[in-house]
Design an enzyme around this catalytic site. Sequence first.
Site, PDB file in Angstrom:
ATOM      1  N   ASP A 132      94.427  70.937  43.039  1.00  0.00           N
ATOM      2  CA  ASP A 132      95.029  70.577  44.381  1.00  0.00           C
ATOM      3  C   ASP A 132      96.264  71.252  44.368  1.00  0.00           C
ATOM      4  OD1 ASP A 132      93.047  68.766  45.419  1.00  0.00           O
ATOM      5  OD2 ASP A 132      93.724  67.242  44.150  1.00  0.00           O
ATOM      6  N   TYR A 139      93.958  67.517  30.705  1.00  0.00           N
ATOM      7  CA  TYR A 139      95.000  67.339  31.839  1.00  0.00           C
ATOM      8  C   TYR A 139      96.156  66.572  31.328  1.00  0.00           C
ATOM      9  CZ  TYR A 139      91.277  68.571  35.084  1.00  0.00           C
ATOM     10  OH  TYR A 139      90.513  69.427  35.786  1.00  0.00           O
TER      11      TYR A 139
END
Length: 253
Positions: A52, A81
Site C-alpha cells: 500500500d 513485516y
Amino acid sequence: MEAIEPVCLQGQEWQDGVLLVDKPEGLTSFAIVRRVRWLLKIKKVGHAGTLDPFASGLLVVCAGRAATRCVDLFMNGRKTYHARLQLGIETETQDPEGKITRIAPVPKLENDAIESCLQRYRGAQLQAPPPYSAAKHKGKPLYAYAREGVFIEKPAKPIEIYFLTRKQYDVNTHQLDIEVECSRGTYIRVLAADIGRSLGCGAHLIGLRRTASGPFSVDDCLSGHRIFAEEGLPLLRQGRLSIEEAVRNLSLP
C-alpha cells in the site's frame, strides 16, 4: 524456459530479469512498475505482491515477458513485516488512509497481556480479505465496491502466521510495534485490527515495512528513491538478477 528477447538500451542490452526495490512510503507499487517501464522502454513489467502507499520495503519487480511469467512463483514465499499498530483508534480501512470510526480508551497493558494476545494469532488460521482490498469480486477489486458504499464479504481463506512477536510498546502514544512472518495472502491490517479487538480497545495499522519475501531481503534492494533520479537506468542494470538466479534462490535453504 523460452529464449529471452533482449531489449536495446542506449547501446546496451536488457535481458529479462528481476529487480529488488525498496519502495518508499507515499508511492504506490504501480508507480515503481511504471518508472521501470519508462526507464527500460518495455511494457511487460509487474511485481510480486502489492504494498500500500503508506507502506515501504521490499518490492519484487519482474521486468520483461519471461520474468513476468514468474510473478506467481515469487509470490508464494513467506513474507516478513515490521508493523506499527495504533491502539485505541479504529478506521474504516484498518489503516491510516481511512476515516476514524471508533475511539476507545486503552487499558494498562502489561507485557504478559500483550504476549497472551499475540499467542492467539500464531499458527494456521482463517482470514477473510477486508472490504478495502485488491481481492476481486466478479473481476472488480473489493475497494472499488467499498468506495461506492457496497461492502462485499468474501469467504475466509487459510493463512499461517509462522512468527509473531512484540518489538516495542509505547505507553504514552499507545503504539505497538510487532514483527510478523506469514504466508501468502495474509493481510497485516486485518491482523492489526484483530489484535486491537482482543486487547479490548481496537487498533489500526499506521506503519508497515516488508523486510523479506521468500529468499529476498530488503537489505539487497535498490533504493526506490534513486530509481527516480538520473542514475535510475544504470542502477537497474547494476541491480538486475537473472531469472535463473532469482528462481535458483527460491530453492536455497
